[in-house]
Design a protein around this motif. Structure first.
Motif, PDB file in Angstrom:
ATOM      1  N   LEU A   1     -31.313  -2.521  12.786  1.00 21.97           N
ATOM      2  CA  LEU A   1     -30.902  -3.447  13.731  1.00 21.97           C
ATOM      3  C   LEU A   1     -29.544  -2.824  13.485  1.00 21.97           C
ATOM      4  O   LEU A   1     -28.552  -3.397  12.338  1.00 21.97           O
ATOM      5  N   PRO A   2     -28.767  -2.503  14.987  1.00 22.69           N
ATOM      6  CA  PRO A   2     -27.061  -3.209  15.227  1.00 22.69           C
ATOM      7  C   PRO A   2     -26.282  -5.003  14.815  1.00 22.69           C
ATOM      8  O   PRO A   2     -27.653  -5.782  14.929  1.00 22.69           O
ATOM      9  N   ASP A   3     -25.828  -4.705  14.179  1.00 19.63           N
ATOM     10  CA  ASP A   3     -24.976  -5.901  13.479  1.00 19.63           C
ATOM     11  C   ASP A   3     -25.339  -7.103  15.025  1.00 19.63           C
ATOM     12  O   ASP A   3     -25.325  -8.348  13.744  1.00 19.63           O
ATOM     13  N   LYS A   4     -25.166  -7.489  16.063  1.00 20.26           N
ATOM     14  CA  LYS A   4     -24.888  -8.017  16.705  1.00 20.26           C
ATOM     15  C   LYS A   4     -26.668  -8.461  17.418  1.00 20.26           C
ATOM     16  O   LYS A   4     -26.793  -9.457  18.133  1.00 20.26           O
ATOM     17  N   HIS A   5     -27.640  -7.566  16.452  1.00 14.34           N
ATOM     18  CA  HIS A   5     -28.580  -7.722  17.748  1.00 14.34           C
ATOM     19  C   HIS A   5     -29.086  -8.856  16.810  1.00 14.34           C
ATOM     20  O   HIS A   5     -28.747  -9.817  15.827  1.00 14.34           O
ATOM     21  N   LYS A   6     -30.186  -9.720  18.108  1.00 16.28           N
ATOM     22  CA  LYS A   6     -30.609 -10.854  17.675  1.00 16.28           C
ATOM     23  C   LYS A   6     -31.652 -11.221  15.875  1.00 16.28           C
ATOM     24  O   LYS A   6     -31.700 -12.134  15.656  1.00 16.28           O
ATOM     25  N   LEU A   7     -32.547 -10.218  15.982  1.00 15.65           N
ATOM     26  CA  LEU A   7     -33.104 -10.302  15.380  1.00 15.65           C
ATOM     27  C   LEU A   7     -32.677 -10.364  13.565  1.00 15.65           C
ATOM     28  O   LEU A   7     -33.314 -10.188  13.030  1.00 15.65           O
ATOM     29  N   VAL A   8     -31.053  -9.841  13.822  1.00 14.92           N
ATOM     30  CA  VAL A   8     -30.623  -9.729  12.938  1.00 14.92           C
ATOM     31  C   VAL A   8     -30.478 -11.376  12.058  1.00 14.92           C
ATOM     32  O   VAL A   8     -30.316 -11.325  10.660  1.00 14.92           O
ATOM     33  N   ARG A   9     -30.380 -12.300  12.705  1.00 18.24           N
ATOM     34  CA  ARG A   9     -31.111 -13.828  12.362  1.00 18.24           C
ATOM     35  C   ARG A   9     -32.383 -14.045  12.280  1.00 18.24           C
ATOM     36  O   ARG A   9     -32.094 -15.351  11.334  1.00 18.24           O
ATOM     37  N   GLU A  10     -33.055 -13.458  12.656  1.00 16.27           N
ATOM     38  CA  GLU A  10     -34.481 -13.311  12.133  1.00 16.27           C
ATOM     39  C   GLU A  10     -35.259 -13.467  10.944  1.00 16.27           C
ATOM     40  O   GLU A  10     -35.023 -11.825  10.961  1.00 16.27           O
ATOM     41  N   TRP A  11     -36.464 -13.922  10.764  1.00 17.91           N
ATOM     42  CA  TRP A  11     -37.209 -13.724   9.516  1.00 17.91           C
ATOM     43  C   TRP A  11     -38.414 -13.533  10.028  1.00 17.91           C
ATOM     44  O   TRP A  11     -38.808 -14.774   9.987  1.00 17.91           O
TER      45      TRP A  11
ATOM     46  N   GLN B   1     -47.106  -0.542  -1.571  1.00 12.33           N
ATOM     47  CA  GLN B   1     -48.900  -2.082  -2.573  1.00 12.33           C
ATOM     48  C   GLN B   1     -49.198  -1.897  -0.760  1.00 12.33           C
ATOM     49  O   GLN B   1     -50.191  -0.971  -0.824  1.00 12.33           O
ATOM     50  N   ILE B   2     -48.796  -2.588  -0.167  1.00  8.42           N
ATOM     51  CA  ILE B   2     -49.383  -2.960   0.807  1.00  8.42           C
ATOM     52  C   ILE B   2     -49.330  -1.379   1.857  1.00  8.42           C
ATOM     53  O   ILE B   2     -50.322  -1.661   2.639  1.00  8.42           O
ATOM     54  N   ALA B   3     -48.196  -0.930   2.203  1.00  5.30           N
ATOM     55  CA  ALA B   3     -48.180   0.469   2.934  1.00  5.30           C
ATOM     56  C   ALA B   3     -49.269   1.591   2.377  1.00  5.30           C
ATOM     57  O   ALA B   3     -49.908   2.034   3.354  1.00  5.30           O
ATOM     58  N   ASP B   4     -50.119   1.228   0.914  1.00  7.47           N
ATOM     59  CA  ASP B   4     -50.890   1.566   0.909  1.00  7.47           C
ATOM     60  C   ASP B   4     -52.601   2.090   1.182  1.00  7.47           C
ATOM     61  O   ASP B   4     -53.172   2.506   1.321  1.00  7.47           O
ATOM     62  N   ASN B   5     -52.409   0.523   1.999  1.00 10.57           N
ATOM     63  CA  ASN B   5     -53.614  -0.183   1.742  1.00 10.57           C
ATOM     64  C   ASN B   5     -53.525  -0.971   4.129  1.00 10.57           C
ATOM     65  O   ASN B   5     -54.486  -0.695   3.769  1.00 10.57           O
ATOM     66  N   VAL B   6     -52.438  -0.071   4.359  1.00  9.48           N
ATOM     67  CA  VAL B   6     -52.749  -0.257   5.910  1.00  9.48           C
ATOM     68  C   VAL B   6     -52.457   0.487   6.703  1.00  9.48           C
ATOM     69  O   VAL B   6     -52.362   1.983   6.171  1.00  9.48           O
ATOM     70  N   ALA B   7     -52.640   0.846   7.884  1.00  7.97           N
ATOM     71  CA  ALA B   7     -51.737   2.336   8.567  1.00  7.97           C
ATOM     72  C   ALA B   7     -50.239   2.466   9.152  1.00  7.97           C
ATOM     73  O   ALA B   7     -50.427   3.539   8.644  1.00  7.97           O
ATOM     74  N   GLN B   8     -49.642   1.348   9.086  1.00  2.89           N
ATOM     75  CA  GLN B   8     -48.052   1.189   9.514  1.00  2.89           C
ATOM     76  C   GLN B   8     -47.876   0.435   8.806  1.00  2.89           C
ATOM     77  O   GLN B   8     -48.127  -1.300   8.759  1.00  2.89           O
ATOM     78  N   VAL B   9     -46.557   0.180   9.074  1.00  5.18           N
ATOM     79  CA  VAL B   9     -46.194  -0.964   8.287  1.00  5.18           C
ATOM     80  C   VAL B   9     -44.300  -0.794   8.960  1.00  5.18           C
ATOM     81  O   VAL B   9     -43.934   0.446   8.767  1.00  5.18           O
ATOM     82  N   TYR B  10     -43.692  -0.920   9.635  1.00  4.83           N
ATOM     83  CA  TYR B  10     -42.291  -1.065  10.455  1.00  4.83           C
ATOM     84  C   TYR B  10     -41.492  -2.042   9.267  1.00  4.83           C
ATOM     85  O   TYR B  10     -41.274  -3.590   9.719  1.00  4.83           O
ATOM     86  N   ILE B  11     -40.271  -1.553   9.001  1.00  2.00           N
ATOM     87  CA  ILE B  11     -39.526  -2.343   8.364  1.00  2.00           C
ATOM     88  C   ILE B  11     -38.161  -2.568   9.383  1.00  2.00           C
ATOM     89  O   ILE B  11     -37.175  -2.111   9.343  1.00  2.00           O
ATOM     90  N   PHE B  12     -37.873  -4.025   9.939  1.00  5.96           N
ATOM     91  CA  PHE B  12     -36.917  -4.185  10.316  1.00  5.96           C
ATOM     92  C   PHE B  12     -35.707  -4.941   9.695  1.00  5.96           C
ATOM     93  O   PHE B  12     -35.426  -5.673   9.705  1.00  5.96           O
ATOM     94  N   GLY B  13     -34.333  -3.825  10.279  1.00  3.68           N
ATOM     95  CA  GLY B  13     -32.941  -5.092   9.263  1.00  3.68           C
ATOM     96  C   GLY B  13     -32.544  -4.728   9.749  1.00  3.68           C
ATOM     97  O   GLY B  13     -32.166  -3.399   9.487  1.00  3.68           O
ATOM     98  N   GLN B  14     -30.291  -4.646   8.996  1.00  4.21           N
ATOM     99  CA  GLN B  14     -29.676  -4.097   9.030  1.00  4.21           C
ATOM    100  C   GLN B  14     -29.390  -2.495   7.949  1.00  4.21           C
ATOM    101  O   GLN B  14     -30.000  -2.984   7.267  1.00  4.21           O
ATOM    102  N   ASP B  15     -28.700  -1.498   8.009  1.00  7.10           N
ATOM    103  CA  ASP B  15     -29.426  -0.812   7.619  1.00  7.10           C
ATOM    104  C   ASP B  15     -27.890  -1.139   5.773  1.00  7.10           C
ATOM    105  O   ASP B  15     -27.355  -0.495   6.267  1.00  7.10           O
ATOM    106  N   ASP B  16     -28.355  -1.271   5.472  1.00  6.92           N
ATOM    107  CA  ASP B  16     -27.400  -1.701   4.161  1.00  6.92           C
ATOM    108  C   ASP B  16     -27.940  -1.403   2.606  1.00  6.92           C
ATOM    109  O   ASP B  16     -27.611  -1.668   1.998  1.00  6.92           O
ATOM    110  N   ASP B  17     -29.014  -0.779   2.679  1.00  9.44           N
ATOM    111  CA  ASP B  17     -29.806  -0.715   0.985  1.00  9.44           C
ATOM    112  C   ASP B  17     -30.257   0.560   1.698  1.00  9.44           C
ATOM    113  O   ASP B  17     -31.012   1.383   3.354  1.00  9.44           O
ATOM    114  N   ASP B  18     -30.914   1.481   0.159  1.00  6.92           N
ATOM    115  CA  ASP B  18     -31.753   2.641   0.651  1.00  6.92           C
ATOM    116  C   ASP B  18     -32.806   2.400  -0.078  1.00  6.92           C
ATOM    117  O   ASP B  18     -32.964   2.626  -1.164  1.00  6.92           O
TER     118      ASP B  18
END
Length: 179
Positions: free
Chosen positions: A112-122, A83-100
């Motif tokens: 994100l690769p397993d050891k990337h610092k952003l993997v520990r961040e929300w 719903q947010i994506a319908d209302n804004v120009a762009q959404v970027y989702i960051f995270g490890q690729d563990d779901d489709d």
């Protein structure tokens, strides 16, 4: 991929003292312009929901950057993000690729690769021309420490200061460009 820690960069840039948020947190505090905190998953979810709510009301010229650590962590709120994506120009989702998750023309996944610092961040960063806001939190416990993942503890910061939010956007854009 460019290696950054949004938490390290932003937490240091904010003035103020750290507050440990236990028990019920006042909504007024969650809506504050600037806050350094230590808290758990339910309070972070509430803080993000308050920030996201503005994007659900109407179409706005905005870019949204959301870090979930693992893409699967977005599954429970994915309908809201569509719903947010319908209302804004762009959404970027960051995270490890563990779901489709269901795709959307205005959503890009930054895996994100397993050891990337952003993997520990929300994080949630909202870039609107007249109203910028952000929240970033570092996972103090990591996954697997608690049977109930909602008990995980985070240390973070929230800001509506345009200078601070612009710094976060610049850092995340550098990660996207290097992806």
């Amino acid at each position: 991929m460019k290696e950054i820690s949004l938490y390290e960069e932003i937490f240091a840039a904010l003035d103020g003292t750290m507050e440990k948020e236990t028990g019920d947190i006042e909504e007024e505090k969650l809506r504050s312009r600037s806050l350094k905190f230590e808290t758990d998953v339910p309070k972070l979810e509430k803080m993000c929901y308050i920030m996201e709510h503005v994007l659900l009301k109407k179409e706005v010229e905005a870019t949204v950057y959301a870090g979930f650590q693992k893409v699967s962590r977005a599954r429970d709120i994915w309908e809201r993000f569509l719903q947010i994506a319908d209302n804004v120009a762009q959404v970027y989702i960051f995270g490890q690729d563990d779901d489709d998750l269901e795709s959307h023309s205005d959503v890009d996944f930054i895996y994100l690769p397993d050891k990337h610092k952003l993997v520990r961040e929300w994080f949630l960063v909202i870039d609107q021309p007249l109203a910028k806001s952000m929240m970033v939190a570092y996972d103090l416990d990591g996954f697997g420490k608690y049977e109930d993942e909602k008990k995980r503890n985070f240390k973070g910061a929230k800001s509506m200061n345009p200078r601070v939010v612009k710094k976060a956007i610049k850092l995340l854009d550098e990660v996207i460009e290097s992806y």
